[in-house]
Scaffold this motif. Structure first.
Motif, PDB file in Angstrom:
ATOM      1  N   TYR A  98       0.831  -1.210   0.000  1.00  0.00           N
ATOM      2  CA  TYR A  98       0.000   0.000   0.000  1.00  0.00           C
ATOM      3  C   TYR A  98       0.864   1.259   0.000  1.00  0.00           C
ATOM      4  O   TYR A  98       0.635   2.191  -0.776  1.00  0.00           O
ATOM      5  CB  TYR A  98      -0.935  -0.011   1.211  1.00  0.00           C
ATOM      6  N   ILE A  99       1.867   1.296   0.862  1.00  0.00           N
ATOM      7  CA  ILE A  99       2.748   2.464   0.946  1.00  0.00           C
ATOM      8  C   ILE A  99       3.472   2.680  -0.375  1.00  0.00           C
ATOM      9  O   ILE A  99       3.610   3.801  -0.866  1.00  0.00           O
ATOM     10  CB  ILE A  99       3.756   2.295   2.097  1.00  0.00           C
ATOM     11  N   ASN A 100       3.922   1.589  -0.986  1.00  0.00           N
ATOM     12  CA  ASN A 100       4.661   1.685  -2.241  1.00  0.00           C
ATOM     13  C   ASN A 100       3.794   2.238  -3.366  1.00  0.00           C
ATOM     14  O   ASN A 100       4.233   3.071  -4.157  1.00  0.00           O
ATOM     15  CB  ASN A 100       5.207   0.310  -2.628  1.00  0.00           C
ATOM     16  N   VAL A 123      -8.124  -0.818  -1.904  1.00  0.00           N
ATOM     17  CA  VAL A 123      -8.797   0.450  -2.207  1.00  0.00           C
ATOM     18  C   VAL A 123      -7.846   1.430  -2.885  1.00  0.00           C
ATOM     19  O   VAL A 123      -8.207   2.104  -3.857  1.00  0.00           O
ATOM     20  CB  VAL A 123      -9.376   1.068  -0.916  1.00  0.00           C
ATOM     21  N   SER A 124      -6.597   1.501  -2.393  1.00  0.00           N
ATOM     22  CA  SER A 124      -5.621   2.409  -2.996  1.00  0.00           C
ATOM     23  C   SER A 124      -5.335   2.021  -4.447  1.00  0.00           C
ATOM     24  O   SER A 124      -5.225   2.890  -5.319  1.00  0.00           O
ATOM     25  CB  SER A 124      -4.321   2.395  -2.190  1.00  0.00           C
ATOM     26  N   TYR A 125      -5.234   0.728  -4.696  1.00  0.00           N
ATOM     27  CA  TYR A 125      -4.993   0.279  -6.077  1.00  0.00           C
ATOM     28  C   TYR A 125      -6.145   0.696  -6.990  1.00  0.00           C
ATOM     29  O   TYR A 125      -5.915   1.246  -8.082  1.00  0.00           O
ATOM     30  CB  TYR A 125      -4.812  -1.235  -6.125  1.00  0.00           C
ATOM     31  N   LEU A 126      -7.376   0.461  -6.566  1.00  0.00           N
ATOM     32  CA  LEU A 126      -8.529   0.774  -7.402  1.00  0.00           C
ATOM     33  C   LEU A 126      -8.638   2.270  -7.672  1.00  0.00           C
ATOM     34  O   LEU A 126      -8.900   2.695  -8.808  1.00  0.00           O
ATOM     35  CB  LEU A 126      -9.804   0.263  -6.731  1.00  0.00           C
ATOM     36  N   LEU A 127      -8.429   3.085  -6.654  1.00  0.00           N
ATOM     37  CA  LEU A 127      -8.477   4.538  -6.845  1.00  0.00           C
ATOM     38  C   LEU A 127      -7.327   5.020  -7.718  1.00  0.00           C
ATOM     39  O   LEU A 127      -7.501   5.914  -8.560  1.00  0.00           O
ATOM     40  CB  LEU A 127      -8.439   5.242  -5.488  1.00  0.00           C
ATOM     41  N   GLY A 128      -6.146   4.436  -7.518  1.00  0.00           N
ATOM     42  CA  GLY A 128      -4.986   4.828  -8.309  1.00  0.00           C
ATOM     43  C   GLY A 128      -5.176   4.550  -9.784  1.00  0.00           C
ATOM     44  O   GLY A 128      -4.790   5.358 -10.643  1.00  0.00           O
ATOM     45  N   GLN A 129      -5.775   3.409 -10.108  1.00  0.00           N
ATOM     46  CA  GLN A 129      -6.002   3.072 -11.515  1.00  0.00           C
ATOM     47  C   GLN A 129      -6.998   4.026 -12.175  1.00  0.00           C
ATOM     48  O   GLN A 129      -6.977   4.207 -13.386  1.00  0.00           O
ATOM     49  CB  GLN A 129      -6.497   1.631 -11.627  1.00  0.00           C
ATOM     50  N   ALA A 160      -7.476  -7.492  13.168  1.00  0.00           N
ATOM     51  CA  ALA A 160      -7.900  -6.152  12.749  1.00  0.00           C
ATOM     52  C   ALA A 160      -6.827  -5.504  11.878  1.00  0.00           C
ATOM     53  O   ALA A 160      -7.131  -4.880  10.852  1.00  0.00           O
ATOM     54  CB  ALA A 160      -8.188  -5.286  13.980  1.00  0.00           C
ATOM     55  N   THR A 161      -5.568  -5.653  12.284  1.00  0.00           N
ATOM     56  CA  THR A 161      -4.458  -5.104  11.499  1.00  0.00           C
ATOM     57  C   THR A 161      -4.414  -5.739  10.119  1.00  0.00           C
ATOM     58  O   THR A 161      -4.242  -5.054   9.099  1.00  0.00           O
ATOM     59  CB  THR A 161      -3.125  -5.351  12.235  1.00  0.00           C
ATOM     60  N   PHE A 162      -4.581  -7.044  10.046  1.00  0.00           N
ATOM     61  CA  PHE A 162      -4.581  -7.781   8.776  1.00  0.00           C
ATOM     62  C   PHE A 162      -5.699  -7.273   7.859  1.00  0.00           C
ATOM     63  O   PHE A 162      -5.477  -6.983   6.680  1.00  0.00           O
ATOM     64  CB  PHE A 162      -4.761  -9.274   9.074  1.00  0.00           C
ATOM     65  N   ILE A 163      -6.909  -7.167   8.394  1.00  0.00           N
ATOM     66  CA  ILE A 163      -8.066  -6.749   7.587  1.00  0.00           C
ATOM     67  C   ILE A 163      -7.906  -5.312   7.092  1.00  0.00           C
ATOM     68  O   ILE A 163      -8.160  -5.011   5.916  1.00  0.00           O
ATOM     69  CB  ILE A 163      -9.359  -6.891   8.418  1.00  0.00           C
ATOM     70  N   VAL A 164      -7.457  -4.431   7.965  1.00  0.00           N
ATOM     71  CA  VAL A 164      -7.350  -3.010   7.599  1.00  0.00           C
ATOM     72  C   VAL A 164      -6.282  -2.796   6.542  1.00  0.00           C
ATOM     73  O   VAL A 164      -6.527  -2.125   5.526  1.00  0.00           O
ATOM     74  CB  VAL A 164      -7.059  -2.162   8.847  1.00  0.00           C
ATOM     75  N   TYR A 165      -5.094  -3.364   6.730  1.00  0.00           N
ATOM     76  CA  TYR A 165      -4.033  -3.151   5.754  1.00  0.00           C
ATOM     77  C   TYR A 165      -4.356  -3.796   4.407  1.00  0.00           C
ATOM     78  O   TYR A 165      -4.049  -3.242   3.344  1.00  0.00           O
ATOM     79  CB  TYR A 165      -2.700  -3.697   6.279  1.00  0.00           C
ATOM     80  N   GLY A 166      -4.990  -4.972   4.442  1.00  0.00           N
ATOM     81  CA  GLY A 166      -5.412  -5.597   3.192  1.00  0.00           C
ATOM     82  C   GLY A 166      -6.429  -4.746   2.462  1.00  0.00           C
ATOM     83  O   GLY A 166      -6.353  -4.557   1.240  1.00  0.00           O
ATOM     84  N   GLY A 167      -7.379  -4.195   3.205  1.00  0.00           N
ATOM     85  CA  GLY A 167      -8.393  -3.338   2.606  1.00  0.00           C
ATOM     86  C   GLY A 167      -7.816  -2.063   2.027  1.00  0.00           C
ATOM     87  O   GLY A 167      -8.191  -1.630   0.931  1.00  0.00           O
ATOM     88  N   GLN A 168      -6.884  -1.453   2.745  1.00  0.00           N
ATOM     89  CA  GLN A 168      -6.262  -0.221   2.251  1.00  0.00           C
ATOM     90  C   GLN A 168      -5.476  -0.480   0.968  1.00  0.00           C
ATOM     91  O   GLN A 168      -5.493   0.345   0.049  1.00  0.00           O
ATOM     92  CB  GLN A 168      -5.349   0.360   3.320  1.00  0.00           C
TER      93      GLN A 168
END
Length: 492
Positions: free
Chosen positions: A366-368, A423-429, A412-420
């Protein structure tokens, strides 16, 4: 590999010297603390205090480092002016924060369940202010590609911190006589002295600073970085709030049954166990930290090149392969890594390590890929994604910590980071498309997870046979990535 990629790899290696060596040395403090403090609850206090330090560092730098890189790339001729106004903004914010800490440390200590130790709050506040005001001079070194001096500053502080911890905790602190609070104060004092090394070495940037404001420039920089500050604030909630909530929710949930003192000890013990295992999961982030120092200025520098997307795609290919390799390296050798935590009382928390390893992999990806909203200037999307993640983190932890304890924090950490990441990929595209190779991403991730699940299912008894078989599979994964990434005709 093209020249820009070689340059990024070289800078990552140099920055990695301070980051990886520093992280590894700081990780050595974990067995020191676990060995010195008799109770898991004492290490829980240390972990919570450092969670607050990480949280406040993001708050008090408020995205100004990234704003500095962005405005410098747009107007390199005015580097000193951009640096000066960035620096003054951070200094003013930190002065206000420090005054609040000095006046209200007792009230804050009560709220954080440290009623007898307001000195923790004062020491913590001074550490954060020193580190935050040193952030811009360090960012300037990165922008100027003065990696050697950057490494010198970082390693000096790290060396002082390690040395002082060893002296104070092994030679001065006496756990059988002294209260745990004495040891915790020593840890914070060592950190404070080590933090002072940064402004000491970078004193010229502070002495040359002139209090000349460019209101319009500052307004533009704040407008740019405000969404980043919100994103960073929300991101650090995802990173640290689980330990804070774990303590407070466990305390509230058990106080009626156990009483005040026992409930607080249980809560801090849960934080200690969770934090020790979390450290093992952060092995992935050692690589990420080194990479991030080099990557952000690199991506901005490549923004005007015609082949920038090709470069970004190649970088992501190598990155994904590397982070899943880190996941396998730790997850398949956990029976060895667990001895990093010499007290078996903490080993019950090892079950969360693979979950958190994958969560950190998602976070890294996500950060990358988040460079899309920084390059396009649409930083509001970074804020939206991070704030959505923060809301989800708080919600999941509030609901499930009272039921499942620290396992809820891990999932919770797993779900949130996976979701981010998704979502970031879809918005970026949609807004700044970069044609990432999803087939490679899918291949690397599926193969890595299947290898882990297969070997976990087989459950070979710990020993030399397990070590050989597990690491042979890791080598097979390395061979797969190498074969996929080696130069081939018509392959991106």
């Amino acid at each position: 590999m093209s020249n820009p990629l070689k340059k990024l790899a070289g800078q990552t290696a140099v920055y990695g010297l301070s980051s990886i060596v520093g992280r590894l040395l700081n990780y050595l403090l974990v067995p020191l603390y676990v060995g010195v403090f008799v109770n898991t609850s004492d290490y829980g206090v240390v972990s919570e205090l450092y969670a607050w330090i990480a949280f406040l560092m993001v708050l008090l730098t408020f995205g100004m480092e990234t704003a500095f890189f962005k405005f410098l790339s747009d107007d390199p001729e005015n580097k000193e002016k951009i640096f000066r106004n960035s620096m003054l903004s951070i200094i003013v914010v930190n002065i206000v924060f420090l005054l609040l800490i000095l006046f209200f440390n007792g009230v804050i200590a009560d709220k954080l369940l440290f009623p007898n130790n307001p000195e923790y709050i004062i020491l913590l506040g001074i550490i954060v202010v020193i580190d935050a005001t040193s952030a811009l001079p360090l960012a300037k070194l990165r922008a100027e590609e003065r990696a050697k001096k950057f490494v010198l500053v970082q390693l000096t502080g790290i060396g002082l911190n390690i040395g002082l911890n060893l002296i104070l905790m092994l030679l001065v602190f006496q756990p059988n006589i002294d209260e745990p609070a004495v040891g915790i104060r020593f840890i914070l004092m060592a950190n404070l002295i080590a933090s002072l090394a940064k402004p000491t070495i970078l004193y010229k940037d502070f002495l040359k600073l002139k209090w000349i404001w460019d209101t319009q420039l500052i307004r533009s920089m704040v407008k740019y970085c405000f969404p980043l500050a919100l994103a960073g604030f929300a991101f650090i909630i995802n990173e640290t709030v689980d330990r804070i909530l774990l303590k407070h929710l466990t305390y509230q949930n058990s106080i009626g049954e156990l009483g005040t003192e026992a409930a607080l000890t249980l809560a801090e013990s849960q934080v200690g166990i969770y934090s020790a295992s979390y450290k093992l999961a952060m092995m992935v982030t050692i690589f990420l930290q080194a990479y991030r120092y080099a990557a952000e200025p690199f991506f901005f520098a490549q923004a005007k090149n015609k082949d920038r997307n090709r470069t970004y795609v190649k970088v992501m290919n190598y990155f994904v392969g590397a982070v899943f390799l880190s996941f396998l390296g730790v997850a398949l050798n956990l029976d060895i890594f667990k001895y990093f935590i010499p007290n078996p009382a903490y080993w019950e928390g090892l079950r969360i390590v693979p979950i958190l390893l994958l969560a950190n992999v998602f976070s890294g990806i996500y950060i990358n890929q988040s460079i899309w909203y920084k390059l396009s200037g649409q930083t509001k999307f970074g804020a939206y994604i991070a704030m959505g993640g923060a809301v989800l983190t708080l919600t999941l932890n509030f609901i499930f910590i009272p039921i499942y304890g620290y396992m809820a924090c891990a999932w919770a950490t797993f779900i949130v980071y996976g979701g981010q990441m998704v979502v970031s990929y879809l918005l970026g595209q949609k807004h700044y498309p970069i044609p990432y190779n999803l087939r490679k991403f899918g291949l690397y991730s599926i193969v890595a997870v299947l290898i882990y699940l297969l070997l976990s299912w087989i459950n070979i008894e710990a020993g030399i046979v397990q070590f050989v078989i597990h690491n042979l599979f890791i080598l097979l994964y390395v061979a797969l990535v190498y074969w996929m990434e080696k130069p081939k005709t018509n392959r991106a």
